[in-house]
Design an enzyme around this catalytic site. Sequence first.
Site, mmCIF file in Angstrom:
data_model
loop_
_atom_site.group_PDB
_atom_site.id
_atom_site.type_symbol
_atom_site.label_atom_id
_atom_site.label_comp_id
_atom_site.label_asym_id
_atom_site.label_seq_id
_atom_site.Cartn_x
_atom_site.Cartn_y
_atom_site.Cartn_z
ATOM 1 N N LYS A 36 6.320 -1.511 -17.493
ATOM 2 C CA LYS A 36 5.744 -0.846 -16.316
ATOM 3 C C LYS A 36 6.822 -0.533 -15.271
ATOM 4 C CE LYS A 36 4.447 -5.380 -14.452
ATOM 5 N NZ LYS A 36 3.398 -6.397 -14.475
ATOM 6 N N ARG A 136 -7.270 -11.829 -9.184
ATOM 7 C CA ARG A 136 -6.914 -10.414 -9.080
ATOM 8 C C ARG A 136 -7.798 -9.676 -10.085
ATOM 9 N NH1 ARG A 136 -0.673 -8.940 -10.193
ATOM 10 N NH2 ARG A 136 -1.518 -8.783 -12.279
ATOM 11 N N TYR A 270 24.098 -0.104 12.959
ATOM 12 C CA TYR A 270 23.029 -0.082 13.955
ATOM 13 C C TYR A 270 22.899 -1.445 14.634
ATOM 14 C CZ TYR A 270 21.237 4.380 12.260
ATOM 15 O OH TYR A 270 21.091 5.699 11.925
ATOM 16 N N MET A 318 20.153 3.593 5.968
ATOM 17 C CA MET A 318 19.309 4.176 4.925
ATOM 18 C C MET A 318 20.135 4.600 3.719
ATOM 19 S SD MET A 318 16.555 7.308 5.145
ATOM 20 C CE MET A 318 15.747 6.686 6.594
HETATM 21 C C1 LIG Z 1 3.809 -7.601 -15.150
HETATM 22 C C2 LIG Z 1 2.934 -8.332 -16.067
HETATM 23 C C3 LIG Z 1 3.477 -9.114 -17.113
HETATM 24 C C4 LIG Z 1 4.955 -9.390 -17.249
HETATM 25 O O1 LIG Z 1 5.368 -10.297 -16.263
HETATM 26 P P1 LIG Z 1 6.871 -10.853 -16.203
HETATM 27 O O2 LIG Z 1 6.815 -11.899 -15.183
HETATM 28 O O3 LIG Z 1 7.725 -9.705 -15.808
HETATM 29 O O4 LIG Z 1 7.198 -11.347 -17.564
HETATM 30 C C5 LIG Z 1 2.596 -9.673 -18.014
HETATM 31 N N1 LIG Z 1 1.250 -9.506 -17.870
HETATM 32 C C6 LIG Z 1 0.703 -8.788 -16.865
HETATM 33 C C7 LIG Z 1 -0.767 -8.646 -16.781
HETATM 34 C C8 LIG Z 1 1.516 -8.197 -15.923
HETATM 35 O O5 LIG Z 1 0.981 -7.490 -14.923
#
Ligand SMILES: *Cc1c(COP(=O)(O)O)cnc(C)c1O
Length: 378
Positions: A36, A136, A270, A318
């Site tokens: 992802k 969640r 800054y 930035m």
């Molecule tokens: C992102 C995610 C993972 C992977 O998590 P890591 O800590 O990067 O290994 C696995 N399962 C779900 C549902 C996730 O959202």
Amino acid sequence: MKNYLTASVSASAVRHNIGVLRGLVAPGVKICLVVKDNCYGHGLDVLYPVLSEKLDGFAVASPVEALELRGKGYDGFILCFLSAYFDDFDIQDELVEKGITQTVMSASALESIQAAAKRTGKTAQVHLKVDTGMGRLGVPANQATKLLEAATAAEGVEPIGIYTHFATAGEEDKTAAFQQLELFNNVLLEAERRPRPFGATSGTLVRHAANSAATIDLPQTHFDMVRPGIAIYGCHPSADVSRIGLKPCMEVSAKLIATKHIRKGGRSGYGLTYEYTRDSRVGIVPVGYGDGYLRSFSNSAVVRIGKAEALVCGRVSMDQITVDLTDIPDARVGDKVEVVSADPAAPNSVENLARLAGTIPYEITCGLGSYIHHVLVD
Ligand SMILES: *Cc1c(COP(=O)(O)O)cnc(C)c1O
């Protein structure tokens, strides 16, 4: 895209990390690679050929990422953690048509997937997500078997997996993770006792729970498949997770674009927060918080030029930072500046930078990897 920043991504490091993970799980346990958010900022385009060499599947967050992956020609298992918005019929239909495995976490998600299956005339394979305590996404554990039964009964829908996600697998105190595991095991037992427990056609459900931290430290959570993300890219999920010799796969570099002298007592950045305590030579490096180089690195992080370390003097802007070159007299405009090192022991490794900023490695790589030019090396 700012092409003066380069992420050099190491294929051999990624192969090494996947090999280490493979060694942690029993033979037969599948490894689903979490890619992802552009491989956590490491660049899906460059890493795809390496990741697709030998794997059991991919997982992504959004439907758009799933379709992008399918577009690369990968025809195997892709699990999408988030579902399409319920009114987004085009995407929903495309997911079903292209055989993307969607997550079912509610009756309305199931309804929406079933409707897409009907419209397209295809079977939609789904995994059920159970909330065992993360609070969640996921169906509450006490309603999981009911939803599983509904999914099993739904025409055009085939449940092929069931999973949960840990909130504290990477923490020192794993009490909550053990409670989640117990709850998940109960759900699995309850599901097995049902008349058509595991889907009408496939017979068994793929059970999975482990992210990187659980893959590393909680072997009893491996079930049929693990879902590592950050570990593939060479970072340990947190300081409380066992060190298993992962190799960071990304180095981020820029070039020195200017140098100048600033007298003792002069300041830079800054707010003029940094005061030079000697006559100094400073360099300007074109990286800043707009590139994901965090403002909290101001006056604390270092970059490397050759083997030497140069402090970030003053606030991160930035698009630029100022670094102290006084002790690196041979540094010249055009020299390579290593902003993030792939050496895990370097002060500017991802994990050390995360510690410095009081954040997690994930945020560092996702932030830096968004607008950067990725190239595959070795
Ligand atoms: C992102 C995610 C993972 C992977 O998590 P890591 O800590 O990067 O290994 C696995 N399962 C779900 C549902 C996730 O959202």
